[in-house]
Structures are given as C-alpha cells and as structure tokens.
Design a protein around this motif. Structure first.
Motif, short mmCIF file in Angstrom:
data_model
loop_
_atom_site.label_atom_id
_atom_site.label_comp_id
_atom_site.label_asym_id
_atom_site.label_seq_id
_atom_site.Cartn_x
_atom_site.Cartn_y
_atom_site.Cartn_z
N ARG A 80 0.83 -1.21 0.00
CA ARG A 80 0.00 0.00 0.00
C ARG A 80 0.86 1.25 0.00
O ARG A 80 1.84 1.33 0.72
CB ARG A 80 -0.87 0.05 1.27
N LYS A 81 0.47 2.23 -0.81
CA LYS A 81 1.13 3.52 -0.76
C LYS A 81 0.54 4.33 0.38
O LYS A 81 -0.68 4.41 0.53
CB LYS A 81 0.95 4.28 -2.08
N ARG A 82 1.43 4.92 1.16
CA ARG A 82 0.99 5.67 2.35
C ARG A 82 1.89 6.88 2.54
O ARG A 82 3.07 6.87 2.18
CB ARG A 82 1.13 4.79 3.61
N ARG A 83 1.35 7.94 3.14
CA ARG A 83 2.22 9.00 3.65
C ARG A 83 2.93 8.46 4.89
O ARG A 83 2.29 7.81 5.74
CB ARG A 83 1.42 10.23 4.03
N LEU A 84 4.19 8.76 5.03
CA LEU A 84 4.91 8.30 6.22
C LEU A 84 4.30 8.91 7.48
O LEU A 84 4.27 8.27 8.54
CB LEU A 84 6.40 8.66 6.10
N LEU A 85 3.79 10.13 7.38
CA LEU A 85 3.16 10.77 8.54
C LEU A 85 1.99 9.95 9.06
O LEU A 85 1.75 9.91 10.28
CB LEU A 85 2.69 12.17 8.15
N ASP A 86 1.27 9.28 8.18
CA ASP A 86 0.11 8.49 8.61
C ASP A 86 0.49 7.24 9.36
O ASP A 86 -0.38 6.56 9.93
CB ASP A 86 -0.75 8.12 7.39
N SER A 448 14.24 1.04 2.03
CA SER A 448 13.75 -0.28 2.45
C SER A 448 12.23 -0.40 2.38
O SER A 448 11.69 -1.50 2.49
CB SER A 448 14.22 -0.57 3.88
N VAL A 449 11.54 0.73 2.21
CA VAL A 449 10.08 0.69 2.17
C VAL A 449 9.54 1.26 0.86
O VAL A 449 8.42 1.76 0.80
CB VAL A 449 9.46 1.46 3.37
N ARG A 450 10.34 1.18 -0.18
CA ARG A 450 9.90 1.60 -1.50
C ARG A 450 10.13 0.46 -2.49
O ARG A 450 11.09 -0.30 -2.36
CB ARG A 450 10.66 2.85 -1.96
#
Length: 464
Positions: A80-86, A448-450
């Motif tokens: 899932r694509k997410r904003r890191l802030l979320d 690591s998270v892309r």
C-alpha cells in the motif's frame, strides 16, 4: 466616596471566581485494564516514533517542518502507498516541541493550515506579558492558586486547544502523545500518559491538553510550577511485580532501579499527596527517556500479554526520529572584558547543561536500542536469537547536523522564546525538512520501504 466604598465588597465578590483553586486532576474510581485502541489505518508491523525537543518556538518550528516533510514523504508498506506521517504511532515531546505534537494529535492535518498563524507567527511572549497587566488578572495572581502558568494555560487553551482533553485524541487515527514535564522534587520526568496516570489513580481522559503542555513548557523563573493530585492506592491499581523485586535487592547494575524508585515514590501518597511539575527539559530535553521507561515498565501485563505498540510482537521495522532544536552557547561573551549579566549567565548555563544532558541521553538511548530489540525477540519466541527483525532506524534530526555552517549557527543562536520573526520561522521549517532529506539513515529506511517501478526502475514514491 462612601457610596463607592460600600460597593467594594460587591466588586470583590464578582472577582472571586477568578481566584478559584487551580483545576485538580480527577481521581480514577476504579482501575480497569483497558487495551489501547487498534489503529484503523496504521500498519501493525511498522512502528514510527518521533521525539520533539524543547527550545521554545525554535523547537516548535523545527518539529513542524519535520511533520511537513513526513506528510510529503510516500512509502509503500505491505503493498500500500501511504504517507509516512500516517504511520506515526507515537510522539514524545518536551516543552516547545509539545505544542505541535499536541496540536497534530488533536487536529491532524489541520496543523498545516492553522498552526503557523495561530502560534508560530504570533508574538506569544508579548501577548502573555500584556495579560499580566489586565486588571482582572491582578486579583487572581494575588492568590497562591492562580499563577503565571495558570495564566499561560488559559491563553494556550484559547488560541490553540479550545478546551480539548486527552479524550479528544482519537488513537485509532492519531498517534499517542507523551507530553513530558519534570517532577521538581524527584528531578525525574513525568509523562502525561496513561502509565503515569494509572500509577497515581487519576483520569487522563478528562485532563486538559493545555494544562499538560503548559507544565511541559513551564521554564523555571519565568513560569510557576503546575500542581496535580496524587491519588495512588485508591483505585486498586497494582504496581508491577518487578518493582518490589528490584527494590528488595537494589543494584546499580540493574537499569530499572531508578524507574522502580520513581514508581515507589508515587505509590507513597502519605509523603507525596501533590506532584509539582516544571519544564520537561530539566529532566530530559529530548523526550527519549520517556520511551526508555515505557519499554522497561511494560514488558508484560499481569495476564502475560504484551502491552503497547513499543513491544509489538509482529514488528518488522522501527523508525525513531529525534528532532533536536538545542541552542549553541554564545561564545561572543569571550570577547568582552566584563562579566555577563545575570540573565545571560543563567541562559548560557542552562544551554550548556541541556546540551550535555542531550548527548548523554542520546548515548543511553542508543545503548537501549539493542535491549529493546532483544525484548521483542524474547517476547516473540522466547529467545533473543530467534529472528533478526525488527530492524531499527535511528534518525538524528538535530540543528547541529545541518551542513551549512552559517545556517546552523544562525538557527542555533536564535533565542529560546515564543516570539520569532517570520524569516526565522521559515528557515527553521526548511531546516526540519532538510534534516530528514539529508539524513543517510532516513534515506536507508526509505529505500527499504519503496518498491521500484517496473518501467524505468524508478521508485514508486518520493520524499517530496
């Protein structure tokens, strides 16, 4: 004249409500084990923790810039694509850093439209001084129950927090916040969180956010101590068993000893019915020790289950971003041939002391990272060697890490106040963003998270 004198008692009566006792935290009638709400959107196997340091508006603006950058940073987690802030699970904040932390936890993305005009670009110091000269405040300030901190709390509540309490933070969508103050008799940190309020048998849900933030930023000499009641022993809360075990055979080699003594001190209401709090930076200006204590306190609950996100059994990655707005001492004093003023001396002494504590706190936290990791592994499968995960990423977003020497020196020599001009605020916000963009450890985490795109090999998310 006699007619006016006869009216004086009526005038005094009308003003007496302003002289009322300070608002007391409410007792908890009965302690009940309450599981933390399960976040509806955040990943359970990714833990993101932010710490916001003290440092007045300098810290508020720098932390705000970090929040902006996290909002503009996209990751891919579990497809899932997410904003890191979320994905931020917790913010541990001190003094100036507690303002953006509390505001974001309460109002979410409204912070990006409201916070700058409401706080960062406001002459907060000047407006607080004006309130000292309001006639209606003279009578209240003449009592022992309404002081400069009470006055500041009323102001912060009006411009920012609008009467909100901790119950208004929706933990299913918002991060948990630890607003940290200093217990002035223990010389140790006190967090406005469920752990501390359970210990003193008090209700956190009804406690005003503005009061917690005021205590966290109550600089001694400028503001007064904030006072709360200690109801320990009145709600059937059971102190963790390990506390008595540690105190029965105290050893300085046991890193839980100081926490055990702190818990035992609050449990003694005969000697400690009231708790007096000042600026959190006196005990820990980074907000890191609160995280260390949380991990030590909650290895397991009485029923054997793990309590809290910091020790989640499914964690794969843990990202901790330390936002540090520490000032630099004014070395220009070495060029003058007379002793500095008292105010300058106090400011310099405080800056030097805080910086020394910051270095020590960061070192202690780094030492505890491995212990934290091992605790999760043991809880997961009974052995610290069972699995390499979780992976830790510690990002040091400190002003001292800025590459541009001139910019670094300018920002570190800004006054520790709540009144900065617009240009300084802009530069601090940009610095917060740049510190994340230029952090090698942050970039390692993002890689690591892309997931690379199929065409062209480009990454599917960008940090801007």
């Amino acid at each position: 004249m006699d007619r006016y004198l006869r009216l004086l008692p009526l005038v005094i009566l009308l003003l007496l409500p302003g002289c009322a006792h300070f608002r007391v935290n409410e007792p908890m009638p009965q302690y009940v084990v309450r599981p933390l709400p399960v976040p509806v959107s955040r990943a359970g196997d990714l833990l993101v923790v932010l710490t916001f340091s003290g440092g007045g508006a300098r810290a508020s603006a720098l932390s705000y810039g970090v929040l902006q950058e996290l909002a503009d940073t996209e990751i891919v987690w579990n497809g899932r694509k997410r904003r890191l802030l979320d994905e931020v699970d917790m913010i541990s904040a001190v003094s100036g850093g507690s303002f953006p932390a509390a505001y974001y936890a309460l109002f979410g993305d409204r912070i990006f439209t409201d916070f700058e005009p409401a706080f960062l670009r406001r002459n907060v110091d000047g407006e607080l001084v004006k309130r000292l000269f309001y006639p209606t405040n003279w009578f209240r300030l003449a009592t022992p129950y309404y002081n400069r901190s009470e006055l500041a709390e009323d102001y912060y509540n009006r411009i920012l927090f609008k009467g909100a309490t901790f119950a208004d933070i929706d933990l299913q969508t918002a991060p948990e916040i630890l607003i940290n103050a200093t217990d002035i008799t223990l010389g140790d940190g006190f967090s406005f969180d469920r752990s501390h309020f359970d210990l003193i048998c008090s209700r956190l849900d009804s406690f005003p956010i503005s009061r917690a933030v005021t205590a966290s930023s109550a600089v001694p000499g400028i503001f007064s101590a904030m006072t709360i009641r200690n109801y320990a022993g009145s709600c059937d809360y059971k102190v963790p068993r390990w506390v008595s075990d540690v105190l029965r055979s105290p050893s300085k080699a046991d890193n839980r000893l100081y926490l055990a003594r702190k818990i035992a001190a609050y449990d003694n209401t005969g000697q400690r019915p009231y708790i007096h709090l000042l600026d959190g930076g006196l005990a820990d200006n980074l907000g890191l020790r609160a995280l260390i204590d949380r991990v030590k306190l909650h290895h397991r609950t009485p029923d054997g289950t793990v309590k809290g996100a910091l020790l989640g059994l499914d964690l794969k990655k843990i990202l901790v971003v330390v936002v540090n707005a520490a000032a630099a001492p004014d070395t220009s004093l070495n060029l003058v041939d007379h002793p500095p003023s008292i105010a300058t001396t106090v400011d310099i002494a405080t800056t030097v002391q805080v910086n020394r504590y910051n270095d020590e706190t960061l070192r202690v936290f780094q030492e505890n990272l491995e212990e934290w990791q091992q605790s999760i592994r043991v809880l997961r499968c009974g052995s610290e060697h069972c699995k390499k995960e979780p992976d830790f990423y510690l990002v040091d977003a400190s002003l001292m890490r800025l590459d541009d020497r001139d910019e670094r020196e300018f920002l570190q020599h800004l006054p520790t106040s709540f009144s900065l001009d617009d240009s300084a605020v802009d530069r601090l916000i940009a610095a917060g963003r740049g510190l994340l963009q230029n952090s090698q450890r942050m970039q390692q985490f993002l890689r690591s998270v892309r997931v690379p795109e199929k065409s062209g090999g480009k990454q599917s998310a960008s940090s801007r």
